[in-house]
Scaffold this active site. Sequence first.
Site, PDB file in Angstrom:
ATOM      1  N   ILE A 120       0.831  -1.200   0.000  1.00  0.00           N
ATOM      2  CA  ILE A 120       0.000   0.000   0.000  1.00  0.00           C
ATOM      3  C   ILE A 120       0.864   1.247   0.000  1.00  0.00           C
ATOM      4  CG2 ILE A 120      -1.694   1.299   1.345  1.00  0.00           C
ATOM      5  CD1 ILE A 120      -2.793  -1.431   2.295  1.00  0.00           C
ATOM      6  N   TYR A 176      -0.556  -8.029  16.382  1.00  0.00           N
ATOM      7  CA  TYR A 176      -0.560  -7.074  15.270  1.00  0.00           C
ATOM      8  C   TYR A 176      -1.686  -6.057  15.434  1.00  0.00           C
ATOM      9  CZ  TYR A 176      -1.437  -5.195  10.611  1.00  0.00           C
ATOM     10  OH  TYR A 176      -1.670  -4.338   9.562  1.00  0.00           O
TER      11      TYR A 176
END
Length: 305
Positions: A21, A170
Amino acid sequence: MKRLPSAEGRNVLVTGGNAGIGYFVAEQLAGAGATVVLGSRDSVKAEAARAAIRARVPCADVRHIHLDLADLSSLEASAEALGTQRLDALVCNAGVLLDQPPRRETKDGNELMLATNHLGHFALTWWLAPLLTATPASRVVITGSLTAKSESLDLDDLQSTRDYRPKRAYARSKLAQMLFGLELDRRLRAAGSGTMSVITHPGGALDSLTPSRPPVRLRTTGERLRGLPAGLLLQSKQAAAWPAVRAVLDPSVRGGQLWGPRVFGIRGLPTLEPLLGHLADAELAARVWTASAGLTGLDPSWNLG
């Protein structure tokens, strides 16, 4: 997103801008005329990304600085390597997701995902704060995650030393990062600064839906065909970059906002989202700030004037 406003004259640092990204954030900003700096610990991958951007935007002004967010002692030098008198936007995009145990630590003794996704960006922003606040209307753009919205933080165990599960660690690292971005904006407002902090998330993105960008990545015909069913629900990493790009360029964006994909927060054009749950907890954000300062060894009273 096909008609971006001009970004000429603006300097933007994109962490992790060499792949995924982050690459598309850098490509789109360069296409709008910004000078883009790719922050990456791998100079070979950064040069490949630079070549890919220049192939699509021949006049793009793109360069690279060494940036290893997992190494706190290196970040002051990375900030100095920018070598510019202004920084219009810092896009905190880089991140790491481990798929399975064992738990890993950096040389500073911090859990790897927390260190890379949050603590490194906290410290980098600390070092860049004087440059950011000296640049009129500058922005810090924090890339969070949809998964963080359903997670909670244990401030007594931010390092995930107990019952370590990679995907949960995460999500928690991303939640900590998003809370940092919100607390940063509160402190900027309190200091009367013209800099603002905005948080974003990319929704759901797959490589199989993402167009090729040689030499960064090549999508095979088989991969493209296998990804077609997922395209009904998810999106490409090219589209997943839109919330961050909008947060950098849209004059209507305000500090302390959250932007994500329009369709169920998973895909589509960026839209403003409400701050719910833990993201609305200003006290929690302030405690995350204090804890982050302790883990990085930095003064929690930043100079944000």
